[in-house]
Scaffold this motif. Structure first.
Motif, PDB file in Angstrom:
ATOM      1  N   LYS A  97       0.802  -1.213   0.000  1.00  0.00           N
ATOM      2  CA  LYS A  97       0.000   0.000   0.000  1.00  0.00           C
ATOM      3  C   LYS A  97       0.840   1.272   0.000  1.00  0.00           C
ATOM      4  O   LYS A  97       0.500   2.220  -0.701  1.00  0.00           O
ATOM      5  N   VAL A  98       1.907   1.341   0.751  1.00  0.00           N
ATOM      6  CA  VAL A  98       2.703   2.574   0.782  1.00  0.00           C
ATOM      7  C   VAL A  98       3.318   2.877  -0.585  1.00  0.00           C
ATOM      8  O   VAL A  98       3.205   4.011  -1.073  1.00  0.00           O
ATOM      9  N   PRO A  99       3.975   1.917  -1.262  1.00  0.00           N
ATOM     10  CA  PRO A  99       4.531   2.232  -2.584  1.00  0.00           C
ATOM     11  C   PRO A  99       3.470   2.661  -3.596  1.00  0.00           C
ATOM     12  O   PRO A  99       3.725   3.511  -4.454  1.00  0.00           O
ATOM     13  N   VAL A 100       2.284   2.086  -3.511  1.00  0.00           N
ATOM     14  CA  VAL A 100       1.223   2.473  -4.434  1.00  0.00           C
ATOM     15  C   VAL A 100       0.778   3.903  -4.159  1.00  0.00           C
ATOM     16  O   VAL A 100       0.609   4.713  -5.081  1.00  0.00           O
ATOM     17  N   ALA A 101       0.575   4.232  -2.882  1.00  0.00           N
ATOM     18  CA  ALA A 101       0.166   5.592  -2.537  1.00  0.00           C
ATOM     19  C   ALA A 101       1.218   6.605  -2.998  1.00  0.00           C
ATOM     20  O   ALA A 101       0.876   7.696  -3.485  1.00  0.00           O
ATOM     21  N   GLU A 102       2.485   6.249  -2.849  1.00  0.00           N
ATOM     22  CA  GLU A 102       3.555   7.150  -3.301  1.00  0.00           C
ATOM     23  C   GLU A 102       3.539   7.311  -4.815  1.00  0.00           C
ATOM     24  O   GLU A 102       3.742   8.410  -5.331  1.00  0.00           O
ATOM     25  N   ALA A 103       3.280   6.215  -5.536  1.00  0.00           N
ATOM     26  CA  ALA A 103       3.219   6.289  -6.993  1.00  0.00           C
ATOM     27  C   ALA A 103       2.042   7.138  -7.451  1.00  0.00           C
ATOM     28  O   ALA A 103       2.156   7.929  -8.402  1.00  0.00           O
ATOM     29  N   VAL A 104       0.902   6.997  -6.787  1.00  0.00           N
ATOM     30  CA  VAL A 104      -0.261   7.803  -7.135  1.00  0.00           C
ATOM     31  C   VAL A 104       0.030   9.282  -6.892  1.00  0.00           C
ATOM     32  O   VAL A 104      -0.283  10.140  -7.730  1.00  0.00           O
ATOM     33  N   ALA A 105       0.634   9.596  -5.762  1.00  0.00           N
ATOM     34  CA  ALA A 105       0.961  10.995  -5.452  1.00  0.00           C
ATOM     35  C   ALA A 105       1.932  11.577  -6.467  1.00  0.00           C
ATOM     36  O   ALA A 105       1.875  12.777  -6.790  1.00  0.00           O
ATOM     37  N   ARG A 106       2.779  10.740  -6.996  1.00  0.00           N
ATOM     38  CA  ARG A 106       3.782  11.186  -7.960  1.00  0.00           C
ATOM     39  C   ARG A 106       3.222  11.296  -9.375  1.00  0.00           C
ATOM     40  O   ARG A 106       3.518  12.241 -10.104  1.00  0.00           O
TER      41      ARG A 106
END
Length: 341
Positions: free
Chosen positions: A109-118
């Motif tokens: 979940k954390v890497p996905v949230a970071e990718a979405v924010a980016r």
């Protein structure tokens, strides 16, 4: 935010756009359609798209077309692609549906949230993770029942968009799952121990067994086949999952290696493994006990968003799960639903 009843009513009727039609995405399109949702999907694989269309499902001609429809109809977009493909798909989301309601079914979940924010920062993103699957992959492996009575994690951050959180929870429940709310970082730490480490151990165990030769494989019974089942998963899918949660998995792996090292030391020095085996026996008994004592609740949308989300996180931390909505919430949704039609 609109009224609680209107929020729930809209969530229960919201169209669903599934990007990626492998085991999870394909099962989700089947289950959402079966639940009466207006649902369509898309796949980068022409073969997969043709199979899904031949089975009678609404398949867009391209990912871009599916996302454009989602933007037009205010659908919930579900990303069901491997972590390694996420950036490219998010670029399409940012281009075709930049402000869409967005979730995913990825195992971290954390890497996905970071990718979405980016990559797609204007989307209304709430992460998700159905805790289900098989060792098989692709559209043909999908099933209407894949989510039935399985856990579906819904990420529950302080700044989560409550309307979209309800959208994701309502979809999970409509597909037959139960919802466990969790903060993204807490989710990643947990799944490293109960999902990603077992996948890694299954691979090692399978390799060790195979190195025993034909006799070893001929004698392999339940303990070996059960322990190695997920090693049959396509290696690139398991690699994307485990490598995507590297930090948490390293910590869990260090814990496991320490226990194995202690077991080896005991076996070499005293010949005794009882301490290791007893700890495992007790841990398995704790798992069985937790399964019978789980707290199952029905929820409404009372209180402020902050109070609601904190309450949901605490429910997940303490082993609770959401199995539906209260009768009061459903009555309010039914009343509001007439106005939405």
């Amino acid at each position: 935010m609109e009224s609680a009843g209107a929020t729930l009513a809209a969530a229960q009727q919201r169209p669903v756009c599934v990007i990626g039609l492998g085991l999870i995405g394909g099962s989700l399109l089947r289950a959402a359609t079966d639940a009466g949702r207006h649902a369509w999907g898309a796949s980068a694989s022409t073969t997969t798209a043709e199979k899904a269309a031949a089975d009678g499902y609404d398949i867009a001609a391209s990912v871009d077309e599916a996302l454009a429809r989602a933007a037009e109809q205010d659908a919930l977009v579900v990303l069901a692609v491997p972590l390694t493909a996420l950036d490219d798909v998010l670029a399409a989301v940012a281009r075709e549906a930049p402000g869409c309601r967005l979730t995913d079914v990825t195992s971290v979940k954390v890497p996905v949230a970071e990718a979405v924010a980016r990559r797609a920062p204007a989307t209304r993103f709430v992460g998700g993770h159905p805790m289900t699957g098989t060792e098989f992959s692709g559209w043909d492996a999908g099933s209407l029942q894949l989510f039935h009575e399985k856990v579906w994690v819904v990420a529950t951050e302080d700044d989560a968009d409550l309307e979209v959180w309800v959208d994701v929870a309502a979809l999970a429940l409509a597909c037959g799952a139960v919802v466990v709310p969790a903060a993204a970082d807490e989710h990643d730490l947990a799944v490293a121990r109960i999902s990603h480490l077992p996948h890694l151990f299954a691979a090692v165990l399978a390799a060790v067994g195979a190195d025993g030769g034909e006799l070893a494989l001929a004698l392999a019974a339940g303990s070996f086949t059960d322990g190695t089942r997920v090693a049959a998963t396509r290696p690139e899918l398991t690699a994307a999952m485990t490598e995507g949660n590297r930090s948490a998995l390293l910590s869990s792996l260090d814990d496991a290696l320490g226990r194995l090292g202690a077991a080896r030391g005991s076996l070499a020095s005293t010949g005794g493994l009882l301490a290791t085996l007893s700890a495992g026996h007790d841990a398995r008994a704790a798992l069985d006990g937790a399964r019978t004592a789980r707290r199952e609740v029905r929820i409404d949308l009372d209180g402020t968003p902050g109070e609601f989300l904190e309450g949901m996180r605490e429910l997940g931390r303490t082993g609770g799960r959401v199995i539906g909505w209260t009768s009061e919430a459903l009555d309010a949704a039914e009343e509001a639903g007439g106005a939405l039609d």
